[in-house]
Design a protein around this motif. Structure first.
Motif, PDB file in Angstrom:
ATOM      1  N   ALA A 143       6.975   8.672 -11.498  1.00  0.00           N
ATOM      2  CA  ALA A 143       7.151   9.821 -10.967  1.00  0.00           C
ATOM      3  C   ALA A 143       6.568  10.428  -9.839  1.00  0.00           C
ATOM      4  O   ALA A 143       5.047  10.072  -9.584  1.00  0.00           O
ATOM      5  CB  ALA A 143       6.799  10.751 -12.090  1.00  0.00           C
ATOM      6  N   TRP A 144       6.759  12.013  -9.734  1.00  0.00           N
ATOM      7  CA  TRP A 144       6.276  12.117  -8.153  1.00  0.00           C
ATOM      8  C   TRP A 144       5.308  13.036  -8.596  1.00  0.00           C
ATOM      9  O   TRP A 144       3.857  13.297  -7.622  1.00  0.00           O
ATOM     10  CB  TRP A 144       7.191  13.041  -7.554  1.00  0.00           C
ATOM     11  N   GLU A 145       5.555  13.231  -9.587  1.00  0.00           N
ATOM     12  CA  GLU A 145       3.627  14.489 -10.673  1.00  0.00           C
ATOM     13  C   GLU A 145       2.414  13.191  -9.917  1.00  0.00           C
ATOM     14  O   GLU A 145       1.755  13.530 -10.429  1.00  0.00           O
ATOM     15  CB  GLU A 145       4.267  14.296 -11.576  1.00  0.00           C
ATOM     16  N   ASP A 146       3.140  11.618 -10.011  1.00  0.00           N
ATOM     17  CA  ASP A 146       2.312  10.926  -9.909  1.00  0.00           C
ATOM     18  C   ASP A 146       1.364  10.364  -9.149  1.00  0.00           C
ATOM     19  O   ASP A 146       0.332   9.743  -8.601  1.00  0.00           O
ATOM     20  CB  ASP A 146       2.462   9.538 -10.906  1.00  0.00           C
ATOM     21  N   ILE A 147       1.809  10.725  -8.543  1.00  0.00           N
ATOM     22  CA  ILE A 147       1.192  11.033  -7.024  1.00  0.00           C
ATOM     23  C   ILE A 147       0.454  12.255  -5.833  1.00  0.00           C
ATOM     24  O   ILE A 147       1.102  12.806  -6.157  1.00  0.00           O
ATOM     25  CB  ILE A 147       2.045  10.288  -5.589  1.00  0.00           C
ATOM     26  N   GLY A 148      -0.929  12.127  -5.583  1.00  0.00           N
ATOM     27  CA  GLY A 148      -1.686  12.582  -4.992  1.00  0.00           C
ATOM     28  C   GLY A 148      -2.070  12.723  -4.433  1.00  0.00           C
ATOM     29  O   GLY A 148      -2.715  12.025  -3.454  1.00  0.00           O
ATOM     30  N   PRO A 149      -3.834  13.253  -4.980  1.00  0.00           N
ATOM     31  CA  PRO A 149      -5.579  11.680  -3.982  1.00  0.00           C
ATOM     32  C   PRO A 149      -4.948  10.576  -4.026  1.00  0.00           C
ATOM     33  O   PRO A 149      -5.377  10.113  -3.335  1.00  0.00           O
ATOM     34  CB  PRO A 149      -6.192  12.959  -4.364  1.00  0.00           C
ATOM     35  N   SER A 167      -4.047   2.373 -14.225  1.00  0.00           N
ATOM     36  CA  SER A 167      -4.733   2.828 -13.557  1.00  0.00           C
ATOM     37  C   SER A 167      -4.646   4.028 -12.775  1.00  0.00           C
ATOM     38  O   SER A 167      -3.685   4.628 -11.947  1.00  0.00           O
ATOM     39  CB  SER A 167      -5.167   1.309 -12.550  1.00  0.00           C
ATOM     40  N   ILE A 168      -5.822   3.847 -11.626  1.00  0.00           N
ATOM     41  CA  ILE A 168      -5.253   4.850  -9.853  1.00  0.00           C
ATOM     42  C   ILE A 168      -5.713   3.907  -8.589  1.00  0.00           C
ATOM     43  O   ILE A 168      -6.863   3.684  -8.731  1.00  0.00           O
ATOM     44  CB  ILE A 168      -6.222   6.048 -10.276  1.00  0.00           C
ATOM     45  N   LEU A 169      -4.692   4.109  -8.007  1.00  0.00           N
ATOM     46  CA  LEU A 169      -4.418   3.763  -6.779  1.00  0.00           C
ATOM     47  C   LEU A 169      -4.954   4.642  -5.020  1.00  0.00           C
ATOM     48  O   LEU A 169      -4.315   5.293  -5.154  1.00  0.00           O
ATOM     49  CB  LEU A 169      -3.454   2.598  -6.271  1.00  0.00           C
ATOM     50  N   PRO A 170      -5.934   3.478  -4.507  1.00  0.00           N
ATOM     51  CA  PRO A 170      -6.112   4.807  -3.240  1.00  0.00           C
ATOM     52  C   PRO A 170      -4.615   4.126  -2.377  1.00  0.00           C
ATOM     53  O   PRO A 170      -3.546   4.253  -2.888  1.00  0.00           O
ATOM     54  CB  PRO A 170      -7.065   3.898  -2.610  1.00  0.00           C
ATOM     55  N   ILE A 171      -4.943   5.784  -1.426  1.00  0.00           N
ATOM     56  CA  ILE A 171      -3.427   5.936  -1.223  1.00  0.00           C
ATOM     57  C   ILE A 171      -3.761   5.656   0.556  1.00  0.00           C
ATOM     58  O   ILE A 171      -4.523   5.777   1.184  1.00  0.00           O
ATOM     59  CB  ILE A 171      -2.422   7.688  -1.085  1.00  0.00           C
ATOM     60  N   HIS A 172      -2.458   4.765   1.230  1.00  0.00           N
ATOM     61  CA  HIS A 172      -2.753   4.000   2.297  1.00  0.00           C
ATOM     62  C   HIS A 172      -2.897   5.352   3.033  1.00  0.00           C
ATOM     63  O   HIS A 172      -1.037   5.919   3.158  1.00  0.00           O
ATOM     64  CB  HIS A 172      -2.414   3.049   2.945  1.00  0.00           C
ATOM     65  N   PRO A 173      -3.361   5.421   4.641  1.00  0.00           N
ATOM     66  CA  PRO A 173      -3.274   6.283   5.222  1.00  0.00           C
ATOM     67  C   PRO A 173      -1.529   6.398   6.396  1.00  0.00           C
ATOM     68  O   PRO A 173      -0.727   7.785   5.809  1.00  0.00           O
ATOM     69  CB  PRO A 173      -4.357   6.443   6.689  1.00  0.00           C
ATOM     70  N   LYS A 174      -0.851   5.631   6.324  1.00  0.00           N
ATOM     71  CA  LYS A 174       0.298   5.759   6.727  1.00  0.00           C
ATOM     72  C   LYS A 174       1.638   5.567   5.677  1.00  0.00           C
ATOM     73  O   LYS A 174       2.229   6.650   6.006  1.00  0.00           O
ATOM     74  CB  LYS A 174       0.569   4.099   7.307  1.00  0.00           C
ATOM     75  N   LEU A 175       0.606   5.556   4.319  1.00  0.00           N
ATOM     76  CA  LEU A 175       1.711   5.917   2.903  1.00  0.00           C
ATOM     77  C   LEU A 175       1.982   6.965   2.671  1.00  0.00           C
ATOM     78  O   LEU A 175       2.587   8.230   2.552  1.00  0.00           O
ATOM     79  CB  LEU A 175       0.843   5.172   2.001  1.00  0.00           C
ATOM     80  N   MET A 176       0.476   7.987   2.710  1.00  0.00           N
ATOM     81  CA  MET A 176       0.341   9.446   2.899  1.00  0.00           C
ATOM     82  C   MET A 176       0.827  10.440   4.010  1.00  0.00           C
ATOM     83  O   MET A 176       1.709  11.813   3.448  1.00  0.00           O
ATOM     84  CB  MET A 176      -1.316   9.399   3.464  1.00  0.00           C
ATOM     85  N   GLU A 177       1.320   9.942   5.059  1.00  0.00           N
ATOM     86  CA  GLU A 177       2.306  10.511   5.992  1.00  0.00           C
ATOM     87  C   GLU A 177       2.894  10.444   6.303  1.00  0.00           C
ATOM     88  O   GLU A 177       4.123  11.662   5.949  1.00  0.00           O
ATOM     89  CB  GLU A 177       1.621  10.098   7.498  1.00  0.00           C
ATOM     90  N   PHE A 178       3.911   9.341   5.851  1.00  0.00           N
ATOM     91  CA  PHE A 178       4.945   9.127   4.478  1.00  0.00           C
ATOM     92  C   PHE A 178       5.124   9.466   3.587  1.00  0.00           C
ATOM     93  O   PHE A 178       6.374  10.606   4.133  1.00  0.00           O
ATOM     94  CB  PHE A 178       5.391   8.183   4.659  1.00  0.00           C
ATOM     95  N   LEU A 179       4.296   9.840   2.556  1.00  0.00           N
ATOM     96  CA  LEU A 179       5.209  10.763   2.063  1.00  0.00           C
ATOM     97  C   LEU A 179       4.800  12.682   2.315  1.00  0.00           C
ATOM     98  O   LEU A 179       5.339  13.040   1.322  1.00  0.00           O
ATOM     99  CB  LEU A 179       3.674  10.536   0.865  1.00  0.00           C
ATOM    100  N   GLN A 180       4.055  12.813   3.353  1.00  0.00           N
ATOM    101  CA  GLN A 180       3.900  14.155   3.661  1.00  0.00           C
ATOM    102  C   GLN A 180       5.419  14.486   3.725  1.00  0.00           C
ATOM    103  O   GLN A 180       6.052  15.596   4.080  1.00  0.00           O
ATOM    104  CB  GLN A 180       2.914  14.743   4.273  1.00  0.00           C
ATOM    105  N   TRP A 181       6.052  13.859   4.925  1.00  0.00           N
ATOM    106  CA  TRP A 181       7.175  14.630   5.444  1.00  0.00           C
ATOM    107  C   TRP A 181       8.636  13.965   4.592  1.00  0.00           C
ATOM    108  O   TRP A 181       9.709  14.442   5.108  1.00  0.00           O
ATOM    109  CB  TRP A 181       7.602  14.059   7.020  1.00  0.00           C
ATOM    110  N   GLU A 182       8.770  12.923   3.388  1.00  0.00           N
ATOM    111  CA  GLU A 182       9.334  12.522   2.732  1.00  0.00           C
ATOM    112  C   GLU A 182       9.864  13.308   1.891  1.00  0.00           C
ATOM    113  O   GLU A 182       9.511  14.787   1.227  1.00  0.00           O
ATOM    114  CB  GLU A 182       9.413  11.980   2.023  1.00  0.00           C
TER     115      GLU A 182
END
Length: 317
Positions: A143-149, A167-182
């Motif tokens: 879910a989108w609410e599961d995506i944060g830091p 568990s909680i997984l770290p976010i790759h910078p490239k994935l973080m960039e994609f999520l910000q503009w999606e």
């Protein structure tokens, strides 16, 4: 008794695991018609499974389920303990994509995502699997609410994580960039419930990969295998990779280490080199015998204690 065992299994394993055990144990129940079990029983069972055109790998899966069931019978019902012999199966190297192929997939999906909703969802799937190594089912229920830091992976409704391991997984910078503009306003599910079943997502991804002549690895799990192989080939600590991929056993992680590409020539070339003569040698790289320390494990300290003990023995004599 098998139904009783499956009820017990539900208390600590996921429903998917129970659904895997059920048909495998049903095969055993249909085959076993005697009160006694011995080595010949297991041998005949293997021959029976082979007659049904099962591969040795699939047969081993059946035998592992049977072994767990018989151990449960021994522990809780007082039945005899049996040794279930496993077949010797050659290790298969998982099929993976290399970085160049993954870049091609990403580039084409970025282009086609402008055309249709289907490709937008496939692109989301690609980014999440490529840069996290998540399981396909985890992305499907994300879910989108599961995506944060970080990315929180937890059970939802009648779906549970494998081995019930949140568990909680770290976010790759490239994935973080994609999520910000999606764009995802009004959506709750990461894939926007575009596919009703996980199998539909698998089929759609496979169809896309075939269309660009990159058919080979499993359409979704191939990403996870590629992430594991890339990290292990880059000399990353296998324990760290195990925790990232959340494998229950380190042996599962090691399956993705392609030993045919290990730098064995570099290891051989390093033989016979006096490392103490190299310029970058530090005290920490020397052998314990020549370290000038005063710990009780030091050879010099131990030698002094032995001499003192011998003097005491001589004095008593």
């Amino acid at each position: 008794m098998i139904d009783q065992y499956l009820d017990y299994l539900r208390t600590y394993r996921s429903q998917r695991t129970v659904d895997t055990y059920r048909p495998q144990l049903a095969r055993w129940q249909a085959f076993w018609r005697s009160d006694s079990i011995n080595y010949e029983t297991f041998k005949n069972y293997v021959d029976h499974l082979r007659s049904e055109k099962l591969s040795d790998g699939s047969i081993n899966s059946h035998l592992r389920s049977l072994k767990a069931y018989l151990n449960w019978c021994h522990k809780y019902l007082g039945h005899p303990k049996y040794h279930v012999p496993m077949l010797k199966v050659n290790k298969k190297i998982p099929k993976v994509w290399n970085n160049h192929q993954l870049e091609i997939i990403e580039t084409i999906l970025n282009h086609r995502a402008q055309r249709s909703r289907r490709y937008q969802i496939l692109r989301r799937t690609h980014y999440m699997l490529r840069y996290t190594g998540m399981r396909a089912g985890e992305v499907f229920h994300l879910a989108w609410e599961d995506i944060g830091p970080g990315i929180r992976i937890s059970a939802k409704g009648d779906w549970t994580t494998k081995n019930k391991q949140d568990s909680i997984l770290p976010i790759h910078p490239k994935l973080m960039e994609f999520l910000q503009w999606e764009e995802h306003r009004g959506e709750t599910n990461y894939l926007d419930h575009h596919f009703k079943e996980l199998s539909h997502l698998t089929y759609s991804m496979r169809k896309f990969q075939k269309s660009i002549d990159l058919d080979g690895p499993k359409p979704l799990h191939g990403y996870r295998a590629s992430v594991a192989t890339e990290l292990l080939s880059g000399n990353m600590n296998p324990i760290h990779v195990q925790h990232l991929l959340r494998h229950e056993r380190i042996s599962t992680t090691e399956l993705y280490l392609n030993t045919t590409h290990l730098p064995l020539q570099d290891l051989v070339n390093s033989l016979g080199i006096n490392r103490e003569d190299t310029k970058d040698v530090t005290k920490d790289t020397r052998w314990p015998e020549v370290e000038l320390n005063h710990r009780h494990t030091d050879f010099q300290s131990l030698e002094k204690k032995i001499d003192k003990l011998l003097r005491l023995v001589d004095k008593d004599q």
